[in-house]
Design a protein around this motif. Structure first.
Motif, PDB file in Angstrom:
ATOM      1  N   PHE A   7      63.191  50.335  53.247  1.00  0.00           N
ATOM      2  CA  PHE A   7      64.049  50.631  52.113  1.00  0.00           C
ATOM      3  C   PHE A   7      63.393  51.668  51.225  1.00  0.00           C
ATOM      4  O   PHE A   7      62.436  51.391  50.534  1.00  0.00           O
ATOM      5  CB  PHE A   7      64.355  49.358  51.316  1.00  0.00           C
ATOM      6  N   LEU A   8      63.926  52.865  51.309  1.00  0.00           N
ATOM      7  CA  LEU A   8      63.367  53.988  50.572  1.00  0.00           C
ATOM      8  C   LEU A   8      64.169  54.215  49.303  1.00  0.00           C
ATOM      9  O   LEU A   8      65.308  54.642  49.341  1.00  0.00           O
ATOM     10  CB  LEU A   8      63.387  55.242  51.449  1.00  0.00           C
ATOM     11  N   ILE A   9      63.567  53.918  48.157  1.00  0.00           N
ATOM     12  CA  ILE A   9      64.260  54.096  46.893  1.00  0.00           C
ATOM     13  C   ILE A   9      64.370  55.584  46.585  1.00  0.00           C
ATOM     14  O   ILE A   9      63.488  56.354  46.939  1.00  0.00           O
ATOM     15  CB  ILE A   9      63.521  53.351  45.758  1.00  0.00           C
ATOM     16  N   TYR A  10      65.435  55.982  45.955  1.00  0.00           N
ATOM     17  CA  TYR A  10      65.698  57.403  45.726  1.00  0.00           C
ATOM     18  C   TYR A  10      65.922  57.634  44.245  1.00  0.00           C
ATOM     19  O   TYR A  10      66.934  57.225  43.698  1.00  0.00           O
ATOM     20  CB  TYR A  10      66.929  57.830  46.510  1.00  0.00           C
ATOM     21  N   PHE A  11      64.961  58.258  43.567  1.00  0.00           N
ATOM     22  CA  PHE A  11      65.069  58.504  42.139  1.00  0.00           C
ATOM     23  C   PHE A  11      65.474  59.950  41.888  1.00  0.00           C
ATOM     24  O   PHE A  11      64.692  60.766  41.433  1.00  0.00           O
ATOM     25  CB  PHE A  11      63.736  58.223  41.442  1.00  0.00           C
ATOM     26  N   ALA A  12      66.719  60.259  42.209  1.00  0.00           N
ATOM     27  CA  ALA A  12      67.173  61.645  42.082  1.00  0.00           C
ATOM     28  C   ALA A  12      67.142  62.124  40.640  1.00  0.00           C
ATOM     29  O   ALA A  12      66.971  63.293  40.371  1.00  0.00           O
ATOM     30  CB  ALA A  12      68.586  61.785  42.633  1.00  0.00           C
ATOM     31  N   ASN A  41      56.494  45.696  42.673  1.00  0.00           N
ATOM     32  CA  ASN A  41      57.195  44.640  43.421  1.00  0.00           C
ATOM     33  C   ASN A  41      57.801  43.575  42.504  1.00  0.00           C
ATOM     34  O   ASN A  41      58.031  42.440  42.934  1.00  0.00           O
ATOM     35  CB  ASN A  41      56.262  43.977  44.442  1.00  0.00           C
ATOM     36  N   ASP A  42      58.022  43.929  41.253  1.00  0.00           N
ATOM     37  CA  ASP A  42      58.700  43.026  40.317  1.00  0.00           C
ATOM     38  C   ASP A  42      60.191  43.334  40.414  1.00  0.00           C
ATOM     39  O   ASP A  42      60.782  43.960  39.533  1.00  0.00           O
ATOM     40  CB  ASP A  42      58.185  43.253  38.900  1.00  0.00           C
ATOM     41  N   PHE A  43      60.800  42.855  41.496  1.00  0.00           N
ATOM     42  CA  PHE A  43      62.176  43.248  41.794  1.00  0.00           C
ATOM     43  C   PHE A  43      63.200  42.589  40.880  1.00  0.00           C
ATOM     44  O   PHE A  43      64.278  43.137  40.657  1.00  0.00           O
ATOM     45  CB  PHE A  43      62.482  42.956  43.255  1.00  0.00           C
ATOM     46  N   LYS A  44      62.874  41.420  40.325  1.00  0.00           N
ATOM     47  CA  LYS A  44      63.813  40.764  39.410  1.00  0.00           C
ATOM     48  C   LYS A  44      63.984  41.588  38.138  1.00  0.00           C
ATOM     49  O   LYS A  44      65.099  41.791  37.658  1.00  0.00           O
ATOM     50  CB  LYS A  44      63.329  39.354  39.080  1.00  0.00           C
ATOM     51  N   ASN A  45      62.881  42.067  37.585  1.00  0.00           N
ATOM     52  CA  ASN A  45      62.985  42.900  36.388  1.00  0.00           C
ATOM     53  C   ASN A  45      63.544  44.282  36.715  1.00  0.00           C
ATOM     54  O   ASN A  45      64.235  44.884  35.895  1.00  0.00           O
ATOM     55  CB  ASN A  45      61.623  43.030  35.701  1.00  0.00           C
ATOM     56  N   ALA A  46      63.232  44.775  37.910  1.00  0.00           N
ATOM     57  CA  ALA A  46      63.813  46.047  38.335  1.00  0.00           C
ATOM     58  C   ALA A  46      65.329  45.925  38.416  1.00  0.00           C
ATOM     59  O   ALA A  46      66.070  46.812  37.978  1.00  0.00           O
ATOM     60  CB  ALA A  46      63.239  46.453  39.688  1.00  0.00           C
ATOM     61  N   LEU A  47      65.795  44.797  38.970  1.00  0.00           N
ATOM     62  CA  LEU A  47      67.229  44.545  39.075  1.00  0.00           C
ATOM     63  C   LEU A  47      67.872  44.446  37.704  1.00  0.00           C
ATOM     64  O   LEU A  47      68.930  45.034  37.450  1.00  0.00           O
ATOM     65  CB  LEU A  47      67.473  43.254  39.861  1.00  0.00           C
ATOM     66  N   SER A  67      71.474  48.191  45.829  1.00  0.00           N
ATOM     67  CA  SER A  67      71.430  47.668  47.195  1.00  0.00           C
ATOM     68  C   SER A  67      69.993  47.483  47.656  1.00  0.00           C
ATOM     69  O   SER A  67      69.638  46.463  48.256  1.00  0.00           O
ATOM     70  CB  SER A  67      72.164  48.620  48.138  1.00  0.00           C
ATOM     71  N   THR A  68      69.151  48.477  47.370  1.00  0.00           N
ATOM     72  CA  THR A  68      67.757  48.417  47.778  1.00  0.00           C
ATOM     73  C   THR A  68      67.038  47.238  47.127  1.00  0.00           C
ATOM     74  O   THR A  68      66.311  46.495  47.784  1.00  0.00           O
ATOM     75  CB  THR A  68      67.036  49.728  47.402  1.00  0.00           C
ATOM     76  N   VAL A  69      67.271  47.050  45.829  1.00  0.00           N
ATOM     77  CA  VAL A  69      66.598  45.956  45.119  1.00  0.00           C
ATOM     78  C   VAL A  69      67.105  44.606  45.605  1.00  0.00           C
ATOM     79  O   VAL A  69      66.315  43.672  45.806  1.00  0.00           O
ATOM     80  CB  VAL A  69      66.794  46.103  43.593  1.00  0.00           C
ATOM     81  N   TYR A  70      68.417  44.483  45.801  1.00  0.00           N
ATOM     82  CA  TYR A  70      68.952  43.212  46.316  1.00  0.00           C
ATOM     83  C   TYR A  70      68.378  42.910  47.701  1.00  0.00           C
ATOM     84  O   TYR A  70      68.130  41.748  48.038  1.00  0.00           O
ATOM     85  CB  TYR A  70      70.479  43.265  46.387  1.00  0.00           C
ATOM     86  N   ALA A  71      68.169  43.942  48.508  1.00  0.00           N
ATOM     87  CA  ALA A  71      67.565  43.728  49.820  1.00  0.00           C
ATOM     88  C   ALA A  71      66.138  43.224  49.685  1.00  0.00           C
ATOM     89  O   ALA A  71      65.694  42.346  50.435  1.00  0.00           O
ATOM     90  CB  ALA A  71      67.601  45.021  50.631  1.00  0.00           C
ATOM     91  N   LYS A  72      65.390  43.781  48.729  1.00  0.00           N
ATOM     92  CA  LYS A  72      64.028  43.313  48.483  1.00  0.00           C
ATOM     93  C   LYS A  72      64.021  41.844  48.073  1.00  0.00           C
ATOM     94  O   LYS A  72      63.099  41.099  48.395  1.00  0.00           O
ATOM     95  CB  LYS A  72      63.381  44.151  47.389  1.00  0.00           C
ATOM     96  N   LEU A  73      65.080  41.436  47.364  1.00  0.00           N
ATOM     97  CA  LEU A  73      65.208  40.035  46.938  1.00  0.00           C
ATOM     98  C   LEU A  73      65.862  39.176  48.011  1.00  0.00           C
ATOM     99  O   LEU A  73      66.105  37.990  47.795  1.00  0.00           O
ATOM    100  CB  LEU A  73      66.024  39.963  45.645  1.00  0.00           C
ATOM    101  N   LEU A  78      74.973  40.968  48.678  1.00  0.00           N
ATOM    102  CA  LEU A  78      75.112  41.949  47.608  1.00  0.00           C
ATOM    103  C   LEU A  78      74.446  43.275  47.976  1.00  0.00           C
ATOM    104  O   LEU A  78      74.896  44.339  47.541  1.00  0.00           O
ATOM    105  CB  LEU A  78      74.521  41.399  46.304  1.00  0.00           C
ATOM    106  N   ALA A  79      73.394  43.209  48.784  1.00  0.00           N
ATOM    107  CA  ALA A  79      72.781  44.454  49.263  1.00  0.00           C
ATOM    108  C   ALA A  79      73.795  45.243  50.078  1.00  0.00           C
ATOM    109  O   ALA A  79      73.916  46.468  49.938  1.00  0.00           O
ATOM    110  CB  ALA A  79      71.541  44.138  50.102  1.00  0.00           C
TER     111      ALA A  79
END
Length: 239
Positions: A7-12, A41-47, A67-73, A78-79
Protein backbone atom coordinates in the motif's frame (compact mmCIF):
# COMPACT_ATOMS: atom_id res chain seq x y z
CA UNK A 1 2.86 -10.81 3.47
CA UNK A 2 3.75 -7.27 4.52
CA UNK A 3 1.01 -4.91 3.50
CA UNK A 4 3.34 -1.95 4.08
CA UNK A 5 5.10 -2.93 0.88
CA UNK A 6 1.86 -3.13 -1.03
CA UNK A 7 0.00 0.00 0.00
CA UNK A 8 1.75 3.04 -1.34
CA UNK A 9 0.38 6.26 0.12
CA UNK A 10 0.29 9.16 -2.31
CA UNK A 11 0.70 12.69 -0.96
CA UNK A 12 0.13 14.65 -4.14
CA UNK A 13 -0.72 17.79 -2.25
CA UNK A 14 2.16 17.66 0.22
CA UNK A 15 5.04 17.27 -2.19
CA UNK A 16 6.27 20.52 -3.75
CA UNK A 17 6.62 18.78 -7.10
CA UNK A 18 3.19 17.13 -6.98
CA UNK A 19 0.41 17.82 -9.48
CA UNK A 20 -1.45 20.01 -6.96
CA UNK A 21 -0.13 23.15 -5.28
CA UNK A 22 -1.74 24.27 -2.04
CA UNK A 23 -1.63 27.86 -0.86
CA UNK A 24 -3.69 27.09 2.24
CA UNK A 25 -1.06 26.41 4.93
CA UNK A 26 -3.74 25.00 7.27
CA UNK A 27 -4.49 22.21 4.82
CA UNK A 28 -0.77 21.60 4.31
CA UNK A 29 -0.33 21.24 8.08
CA UNK A 30 -3.21 18.77 8.21
CA UNK A 31 -1.60 16.62 5.54
CA UNK A 32 1.76 16.75 7.26
CA UNK A 33 0.10 15.63 10.49
CA UNK A 34 -1.58 12.80 8.62
CA UNK A 35 1.71 11.77 7.02
CA UNK A 36 3.49 11.86 10.40
CA UNK A 37 0.90 9.54 11.97
CA UNK A 38 1.06 7.25 8.95
CA UNK A 39 4.85 6.99 9.03
CA UNK A 40 4.68 6.10 12.74
CA UNK A 41 2.13 3.35 11.95
CA UNK A 42 -0.41 5.21 14.08
CA UNK A 43 -3.17 4.43 11.61
CA UNK A 44 -6.07 5.23 13.95
CA UNK A 45 -4.95 8.83 14.34
CA UNK A 46 -4.04 8.99 10.66
CA UNK A 47 -7.59 7.89 9.86
CA UNK A 48 -9.13 10.41 12.24
CA UNK A 49 -7.03 13.25 10.83
CA UNK A 50 -8.00 12.44 7.26
CA UNK A 51 -11.66 11.70 8.06
CA UNK A 52 -12.06 15.00 9.91
CA UNK A 53 -10.66 16.99 6.99
CA UNK A 54 -12.14 15.83 3.66
CA UNK A 55 -11.11 19.16 2.15
CA UNK A 56 -7.42 18.34 2.66
CA UNK A 57 -7.16 16.54 -0.68
CA UNK A 58 -9.03 16.43 -3.98
CA UNK A 59 -11.94 14.03 -3.46
CA UNK A 60 -10.48 11.09 -5.39
CA UNK A 61 -7.11 11.23 -3.63
CA UNK A 62 -8.84 11.67 -0.27
CA UNK A 63 -10.77 8.43 -0.86
CA UNK A 64 -7.62 6.69 -2.10
CA UNK A 65 -5.69 7.55 1.06
CA UNK A 66 -8.65 6.56 3.25
CA UNK A 67 -8.66 3.21 1.48
CA UNK A 68 -4.97 2.78 2.25
CA UNK A 69 -5.42 3.55 5.94
CA UNK A 70 -8.46 1.29 6.28
CA UNK A 71 -6.42 -1.49 4.68
CA UNK A 72 -3.66 -0.94 7.24
CA UNK A 73 -6.35 -1.32 9.92
CA UNK A 74 -7.57 -4.46 8.11
CA UNK A 75 -11.02 -2.99 7.58
CA UNK A 76 -11.20 -4.50 4.12
CA UNK A 77 -14.84 -3.61 3.26
CA UNK A 78 -14.27 0.12 3.80
CA UNK A 79 -10.86 -0.13 2.14
CA UNK A 80 -12.59 -1.50 -0.94
CA UNK A 81 -15.38 1.07 -0.81
CA UNK A 82 -13.05 4.05 -0.78
CA UNK A 83 -10.78 2.55 -3.43
CA UNK A 84 -13.75 2.02 -5.75
CA UNK A 85 -14.89 5.60 -5.21
CA UNK A 86 -11.37 6.82 -5.98
CA UNK A 87 -11.34 4.74 -9.16
CA UNK A 88 -14.75 6.08 -10.20
CA UNK A 89 -13.40 9.60 -9.76
CA UNK A 90 -10.55 8.87 -12.12
CA UNK A 91 -7.65 8.44 -9.70
CA UNK A 92 -4.69 6.65 -11.24
CA UNK A 93 -1.60 6.54 -9.04
CA UNK A 94 1.29 4.11 -8.54
CA UNK A 95 0.14 1.11 -6.53
CA UNK A 96 -3.61 1.44 -7.05
CA UNK A 97 -3.92 -1.82 -9.01
CA UNK A 98 -1.77 -3.59 -6.43
CA UNK A 99 -3.97 -2.24 -3.67
CA UNK A 100 -7.12 -3.39 -5.43
CA UNK A 101 -5.75 -6.89 -5.98
CA UNK A 102 -4.75 -7.31 -2.35
CA UNK A 103 -8.08 -6.02 -1.02
CA UNK A 104 -10.08 -8.29 -3.31
CA UNK A 105 -7.94 -11.28 -2.34
CA UNK A 106 -8.52 -10.58 1.34
CA UNK A 107 -12.28 -10.40 0.74
CA UNK A 108 -12.30 -13.36 -1.68
CA UNK A 109 -14.59 -11.42 -3.98
CA UNK A 110 -13.29 -13.16 -7.09
CA UNK A 111 -15.28 -16.32 -6.46
CA UNK A 112 -18.17 -14.70 -4.60
CA UNK A 113 -18.94 -12.20 -7.37
CA UNK A 114 -18.44 -14.68 -10.19
CA UNK A 115 -21.35 -14.68 -12.61
CA UNK A 116 -23.57 -17.75 -12.34
CA UNK A 117 -26.53 -16.89 -14.54
CA UNK A 118 -27.55 -14.94 -17.63
CA UNK A 119 -28.93 -12.19 -15.41
CA UNK A 120 -25.52 -11.86 -13.75
CA UNK A 121 -23.84 -11.23 -17.09
CA UNK A 122 -26.55 -8.76 -18.14
CA UNK A 123 -26.46 -6.76 -14.92
CA UNK A 124 -22.68 -6.70 -14.86
CA UNK A 125 -22.42 -5.65 -18.50
CA UNK A 126 -25.07 -2.96 -18.12
CA UNK A 127 -23.41 -1.46 -15.04
CA UNK A 128 -19.78 -1.69 -16.00
CA UNK A 129 -19.87 -1.00 -19.75
CA UNK A 130 -20.15 2.71 -20.43
CA UNK A 131 -23.10 4.27 -22.22
CA UNK A 132 -20.70 5.46 -24.90
CA UNK A 133 -19.50 1.91 -25.59
CA UNK A 134 -23.06 0.57 -25.80
CA UNK A 135 -24.10 3.46 -28.07
CA UNK A 136 -21.16 2.78 -30.39
CA UNK A 137 -22.03 -0.92 -30.53
CA UNK A 138 -25.69 -0.12 -31.24
CA UNK A 139 -24.79 2.26 -34.06
CA UNK A 140 -22.47 -0.29 -35.68
CA UNK A 141 -25.17 -2.95 -35.35
CA UNK A 142 -27.74 -0.55 -36.89
CA UNK A 143 -25.42 0.34 -39.76
CA UNK A 144 -24.76 -3.31 -40.61
CA UNK A 145 -28.49 -4.02 -40.40
CA UNK A 146 -29.35 -1.15 -42.73
CA UNK A 147 -26.82 -2.37 -45.27
CA UNK A 148 -28.46 -5.80 -45.19
CA UNK A 149 -31.94 -4.28 -45.43
CA UNK A 150 -30.89 -2.22 -48.43
CA UNK A 151 -30.77 -5.43 -50.44
CA UNK A 152 -34.09 -6.72 -49.09
CA UNK A 153 -36.20 -3.78 -47.80
CA UNK A 154 -38.96 -4.66 -45.37
CA UNK A 155 -40.80 -2.54 -42.80
CA UNK A 156 -41.12 -5.56 -40.50
CA UNK A 157 -37.39 -6.28 -40.68
CA UNK A 158 -36.59 -2.60 -40.12
CA UNK A 159 -38.83 -2.55 -37.02
CA UNK A 160 -37.11 -5.64 -35.60
CA UNK A 161 -33.69 -4.12 -36.33
CA UNK A 162 -34.64 -0.88 -34.58
CA UNK A 163 -35.89 -2.74 -31.52
CA UNK A 164 -32.75 -4.88 -31.31
CA UNK A 165 -30.62 -1.75 -31.66
CA UNK A 166 -32.38 0.26 -28.96
CA UNK A 167 -32.94 -2.60 -26.51
CA UNK A 168 -29.36 -2.85 -25.13
CA UNK A 169 -29.11 0.91 -24.70
CA UNK A 170 -32.51 1.16 -23.00
CA UNK A 171 -31.72 -1.80 -20.74
CA UNK A 172 -28.39 -0.27 -19.73
CA UNK A 173 -29.92 3.17 -19.03
CA UNK A 174 -32.52 1.60 -16.76
CA UNK A 175 -30.04 -0.56 -14.86
CA UNK A 176 -27.59 2.27 -14.35
CA UNK A 177 -30.22 3.83 -12.09
CA UNK A 178 -29.92 0.86 -9.74
CA UNK A 179 -27.37 1.72 -7.05
CA UNK A 180 -24.20 -0.21 -6.35
CA UNK A 181 -23.04 -0.70 -2.80
CA UNK A 182 -20.54 -2.48 -0.59
CA UNK A 183 -21.77 -4.77 2.19
CA UNK A 184 -20.16 -3.48 5.39
CA UNK A 185 -20.47 -6.62 7.53
CA UNK A 186 -21.66 -10.18 7.15
CA UNK A 187 -25.43 -9.96 6.81
CA UNK A 188 -28.35 -12.34 6.41
CA UNK A 189 -30.15 -12.11 3.09
CA UNK A 190 -33.89 -12.63 3.57
CA UNK A 191 -36.63 -13.90 1.30
CA UNK A 192 -38.55 -10.64 1.64
CA UNK A 193 -38.25 -7.06 2.94
CA UNK A 194 -38.93 -7.82 6.60
CA UNK A 195 -37.49 -9.79 9.49
CA UNK A 196 -40.55 -12.06 9.33
CA UNK A 197 -39.08 -13.68 6.22
CA UNK A 198 -36.66 -16.55 6.35
CA UNK A 199 -32.96 -16.36 5.58
CA UNK A 200 -31.82 -17.49 2.12
CA UNK A 201 -28.10 -16.79 2.44
CA UNK A 202 -25.37 -15.06 4.40
CA UNK A 203 -23.58 -12.40 2.38
CA UNK A 204 -19.99 -11.70 3.48
CA UNK A 205 -18.63 -8.24 4.19
CA UNK A 206 -16.97 -6.44 1.30
CA UNK A 207 -19.11 -7.85 -1.50
CA UNK A 208 -20.24 -5.37 -4.14
CA UNK A 209 -23.94 -5.61 -4.96
CA UNK A 210 -26.44 -4.05 -7.35
CA UNK A 211 -29.75 -3.38 -5.64
CA UNK A 212 -33.18 -1.94 -6.18
CA UNK A 213 -35.79 -0.55 -3.82
CA UNK A 214 -35.76 2.14 -1.15
CA UNK A 215 -36.57 2.58 2.50
CA UNK A 216 -35.17 0.18 5.08
CA UNK A 217 -34.68 -2.75 2.67
CA UNK A 218 -32.99 -3.32 -0.66
CA UNK A 219 -33.40 -6.23 -3.06
CA UNK A 220 -30.09 -7.65 -4.30
CA UNK A 221 -30.13 -8.15 -8.07
CA UNK A 222 -26.44 -8.97 -8.53
CA UNK A 223 -24.69 -11.29 -7.72
CA UNK A 224 -27.62 -13.66 -8.20
CA UNK A 225 -26.17 -16.14 -5.70
CA UNK A 226 -27.22 -13.64 -3.01
CA UNK A 227 -30.59 -12.73 -4.50
CA UNK A 228 -32.91 -11.60 -1.73
CA UNK A 229 -33.43 -8.68 0.62
CA UNK A 230 -30.90 -6.93 2.83
CA UNK A 231 -31.11 -4.06 5.27
CA UNK A 232 -30.22 -0.71 3.72
CA UNK A 233 -28.14 0.08 6.81
CA UNK A 234 -25.85 -2.88 5.96
CA UNK A 235 -24.78 -1.20 2.70
CA UNK A 236 -22.62 1.75 1.79
CA UNK A 237 -23.65 3.06 -1.61
CA UNK A 238 -21.06 3.86 -4.24
CA UNK A 239 -23.26 6.33 -6.09
Amino acid sequence: MKTSRLFLIYFACVRDNGPYLLEDTTITDILKTFEAYYQKNDFKNALKTLSDHPESLPSGLWHYNLSTVYAKLENWPLARFHLLVATKEGVSVPGISQNQTLIEEKLEVGKLEKSLSTSDYLYKAAKFITIGEITSFSLVFLLIGLLILKKKPSFKRFSILLILTLLPLSFSLVLKKYPEGIVLSTEKVLDGPSVIFGSVADIPAGIKVITTGDGDWREILWPSRFHGWIRTSALKELE
